[in-house]
Scaffold this active site. Structure first.
Site, mmCIF file in Angstrom:
data_model
loop_
_atom_site.group_PDB
_atom_site.id
_atom_site.type_symbol
_atom_site.label_atom_id
_atom_site.label_comp_id
_atom_site.label_asym_id
_atom_site.label_seq_id
_atom_site.Cartn_x
_atom_site.Cartn_y
_atom_site.Cartn_z
ATOM 1 N N ARG A 189 1.419 14.056 13.031
ATOM 2 C CA ARG A 189 0.014 14.418 12.802
ATOM 3 C C ARG A 189 -0.698 14.748 14.109
ATOM 4 N NH1 ARG A 189 1.592 15.468 7.865
ATOM 5 N NH2 ARG A 189 2.177 13.615 6.684
ATOM 6 N N GLU A 312 5.928 2.795 3.405
ATOM 7 C CA GLU A 312 6.571 4.102 3.570
ATOM 8 C C GLU A 312 7.948 3.982 4.226
ATOM 9 O OE1 GLU A 312 2.740 7.054 3.788
ATOM 10 O OE2 GLU A 312 3.489 6.266 5.691
ATOM 11 N N ASP A 385 -5.794 7.188 1.784
ATOM 12 C CA ASP A 385 -5.159 7.648 3.030
ATOM 13 C C ASP A 385 -6.003 8.701 3.743
ATOM 14 O OD1 ASP A 385 -3.367 8.131 5.071
ATOM 15 O OD2 ASP A 385 -2.028 9.355 3.859
ATOM 16 N N GLU A 407 -9.832 1.277 10.611
ATOM 17 C CA GLU A 407 -8.969 2.333 11.109
ATOM 18 C C GLU A 407 -9.485 3.668 10.581
ATOM 19 O OE1 GLU A 407 -4.646 1.834 10.999
ATOM 20 O OE2 GLU A 407 -4.456 3.917 10.377
ATOM 21 N N GLU A 413 -5.604 15.327 9.993
ATOM 22 C CA GLU A 413 -4.467 15.433 9.087
ATOM 23 C C GLU A 413 -4.858 16.059 7.754
ATOM 24 O OE1 GLU A 413 -1.290 12.495 6.763
ATOM 25 O OE2 GLU A 413 -2.644 11.669 8.291
ATOM 26 N N TRP A 563 2.835 10.279 -4.866
ATOM 27 C CA TRP A 563 2.889 11.334 -3.861
ATOM 28 C C TRP A 563 2.552 12.696 -4.466
ATOM 29 C CZ3 TRP A 563 8.119 9.815 -1.063
ATOM 30 C CH2 TRP A 563 7.897 8.655 -0.288
#
Length: 732
Positions: A189, A312, A385, A407, A413, A563
């Protein structure tokens, strides 16, 4: 005399040329530390009279860095050399701490400084030995450094220094940037070149770029950097790399920046020393104690570990039927003798849950109060995300007995990489000022992070930032603005996106209001534009998988349902959106009662979060009077028009800045418009297959059919990010 006269004439001509010709070529390397001469002559003369010399008592590397920055900055801004002096004179700038400077000690500032902690500072007018001076005073040399950058920021933004009296201290302890740099210099990223860290020439060669990176971060009060990817390569803990990392730490130390490392949880196995990484196995605990001692032998002020575990495909304590607290506390015990910290990421989501939204909360809430006091849970701003808009992660209002830090993501991204203009200050402000009501009004995310709401011991904020080897650090010049906004808000979460944008524009381009006002307005709107042409009204995760750049709302049939895009939008003939109310996944129950009630009611849920929490009929009446379908179409088209408005405004500003950056942003805005149209048409045409409703005639009709956009998505070339697998190599 003649030489001095000629020098003054030369300097005057140089300054006059710079003032009259602001459009000289620049490449963005200096970021917001350009220190160009103050254009307003009256103000510049006032500064020259008030800041005639720099007096620093003490010679630590940090004080030397502060003094060097002041001399560099003042000489540029005042368009004349400013000397460092050992003799007190009227209108001098006196900097230091009571411990290092008898002049500062003579002012008896101890009571006020005691309220500012180890990093705060005072900037004010004072009188020493019958001389009027300006003072930068702090309890530590690092505080002096931060105060020095603050003074320079005041001059860069043309603030008057008359009767100045500033007291400032950070509201958060750990203000950290996270790099996702791999040891092969490829950045996950990262959209601005290779990793900054040239491992092949370290530790012998310490690039000036490392120093400038430290200066840029210190100017914002950033005090920590995690230099490697959370998908960590175990080799980062080897002697080979620790020698190199120690060299970087040496560069960063004078600027108040500690080094942290992302670690691979299976490191004891990867090094070939053990056959397990079970955190409750005494052999594993001993291995980490010994390895941690080695790290501190190389880097005495090492900050600690950042951990991505059981997420992940990354290894973690759950591989051994242990929980996150077991894993984090074992590492915390290894770090505690040295004052180190564990940043334990809460980004976890397992494939066997019905709603990924719930994953992190359901996994961590039962562990509240079970983490060691030197563990900080690092939580993304939203539950999924880094999406263009998310509700806040319910963990922030749930973990009352656990240290937590935010965060954020600066690297774009999900916002068009380094090709789209999307100022993230607006997202940061929205998140930090969100009211949770967990302890009544005033329980904002910012106050929770500060420790006010739950009285936590450690506080902090992190950002995934990924500057690279591009000359301007970030690829798109305006990505720098999000870096800047993060740093300013990490120091003080009450600073607004507007204020941060205003400062950044003045320092990075010009103080001319004819430039600042229009650019600031479209900066503040740019995040919303990105939401509108990608995922309005609470839609999310409509990206093509792997690259996360272009639209693919039709994505289905992947290895994991969460996903895919269809998992999130759930478009059907009866409507669109994910039902997270009591009749659905009941994720709303994770929020405090006030918000759970608001989010769970179709009549009261904010429309920009509507489809996060509800599956809604295409004919549902919106506040605008439009149906949901027409409102969705309107938002997509409005996003494109917002980008076109940005283009029009930028076209008017060529005369205000240098040609190089003007041309670059102009070209990137053209790319952004092209991409925004593709996003709009792809999504509207796809969702139309479910709604069965027409695109209103007043809108610009798509030039192609849906199959064209599906083909375009399949043939788009965007470099795939590199994900290192857990290493099984033997390392020493």
């Amino acid at each position: 005399m003649r030489r001095a006269f000629l020098y003054k004439i030369f300097l005057l001509l140089t300054v006059s040329f710079t003032v009259a010709m602001p459009a000289h070529a620049e490449d963005g390397y200096e970021a917001w530390l350009r220190y160009q001469p103050v254009v307003e002559q009256k103000l510049r003369k006032a500064y020259q009279q008030q800041l005639r010399a720099i007096i620093t008592e003490g010679n630590s590397p940090t004080l030397q860095a502060a003094t060097g920055e002041l001399q560099r900055g003042l000489s540029g801004l005042l368009a004349k050399p400013v000397a460092i002096s050992e003799k007190l004179s009227s209108n001098a700038l006196v900097v230091g701490t009571p411990a290092s400077s008898p002049l500062i000690a003579s002012l008896d500032l101890s009571a006020r400084l005691s309220m500012l902690g180890n990093e705060g500072y005072l900037i004010e007018k004072a009188r020493i030995n019958k001389r009027n001076v300006t003072v930068i005073a702090a309890n530590s040399d690092t505080g002096v450094l931060y105060g020095s950058f603050h003074l320079l920021r005041l001059l860069q933004t043309q603030q008057a220094l008359d009767n100045i009296s500033i007291s400032s201290a950070p509201k958060l302890q750990h203000r950290v940037i996270n790099h996702w740099d791999n040891l092969n210099r490829v950045i996950e990223r990262g959209y601005a070149g290779l990793s900054l860290w040239d491992w092949g020439t370290l530790p012998e060669h310490k690039s000036q770029r490392y120093v400038d990176y430290a200066r840029i971060n210190a100017s914002l009060g950033i005090n920590g950097t995690v230099i490697n990817n959370v998908n960590a390569d175990p080799r980062v803990l080897s002697d080979q790399f620790l020698q190199k990392i120690a060299a970087l730490a040496d560069v960063f130390r004078p600027y108040g920046i500690k080094v942290y490392l992302s670690i691979n949880y299976n490191s004891p196995r990867a090094f070939g020393d053990l056959d397990t990484a079970d955190p409750l196995d005494p052999r594993v605990a001993k291995w980490w104690q010994e390895r941690t001692k080695k790290v501190y032998d190389y880097i005495p002020d090492f900050g600690g570990y950042l951990v991505k575990a059981n997420s992940e495909g990354q290894p973690g304590p759950q591989d051994y039927k242990r929980n996150h607290a077991d894993g984090a506390n074992m590492l915390a015990a290894a770090l505690k003798p040295y004052g180190g910290i564990v940043f334990w990421r809460a980004f976890v989501y397992h494939p066997d849950i019905d709603d990924r939204f719930r994953g992190s909360y359901d996994e961590f809430k039962p562990l509240d109060g079970k983490f060691a006091d030197n563990v900080i849970l690092q939580v993304k701003n939203g539950p999924i995300d880094f999406q263009p808009r998310e509700p806040y992660s319910a963990l922030f209002s749930a973990m009352e007995k656990t240290n937590m830090m935010m965060e954020f993501q600066v690297t774009q991204e999900y916002f068009g990489f380094a090709t789209h203009l999307a100022y993230q200050g607006s997202l940061f402000e929205e998140s930090l000022r969100t009211e949770t009501y967990v302890k009544g009004e005033g329980s904002t995310i910012g106050n929770i992070l500060e420790g006010k709401t739950f009285n936590t011991k450690h506080t902090g904020m992190a950002a995934v930032i990924n500057p690279g080897t591009d000359r301007n650090w970030t690829g798109h010049p305006f990505v720098q603005s999000s870096w800047y906004a993060f740093g300013r808000m990490a120091w003080d979460h009450s600073i607004s996106a507007d204020v941060a944008a205003d400062e950044w524009l003045r320092m990075t381009f010009t103080n001319d209001k004819k430039f600042i006002e229009p650019v600031k307005q479209f900066m503040l709107a740019s995040r919303e534009a990105g939401v509108n042409y990608r995922s309005p009204l609470g839609l999310t995760h409509l990206y093509s998988q792997g690259d996360h750049y272009g639209p693919a709302p039709w994505t289905a049939n992947l290895e994991r349902p969460d996903w895919t895009a269809i998992y999130y939008h759930r478009a059907a003939k009866d409507g669109i959106g994910f039902n997270r109310t009591k009749t659905g996944s009941n994720a709303v129950a994770q929020y405090p009662e006030t918000l759970a009630k608001q989010y769970g009611d179709l009549k009261t849920v904010p429309e920009d979060l509507l489809l996060w929490f509800h599956h809604v009929s295409w004919d549902h009446q919106m506040q605008s009077g439009r149906t949901l379908w027409n409102e969705l179409v309107h938002k997509y088209y409005d996003g494109v028009e917002q980008v076109r408005s940005m283009q029009r405004e930028w076209e008017k500003l060529e005369s205000f800045i240098d040609a190089e950056r003007f041309a670059q942003v102009k070209a990137l805005l053209k790319i952004q418009e092209r991409d925004a149209v593709i996003w709009r048409d792809s999504c509207v045409l796809y969702f139309q297959t479910f709604s069965g409703k027409p695109i209103p005639a007043e809108y610009e009709q798509p030039k192609h059919d849906l199959e064209y956009y599906k083909t375009l998505a399949r043939t788009r070339y965007v470099p795939e990010p590199w994900h290192p697998a857990s290493s099984s190599r033997v390392l020493k």
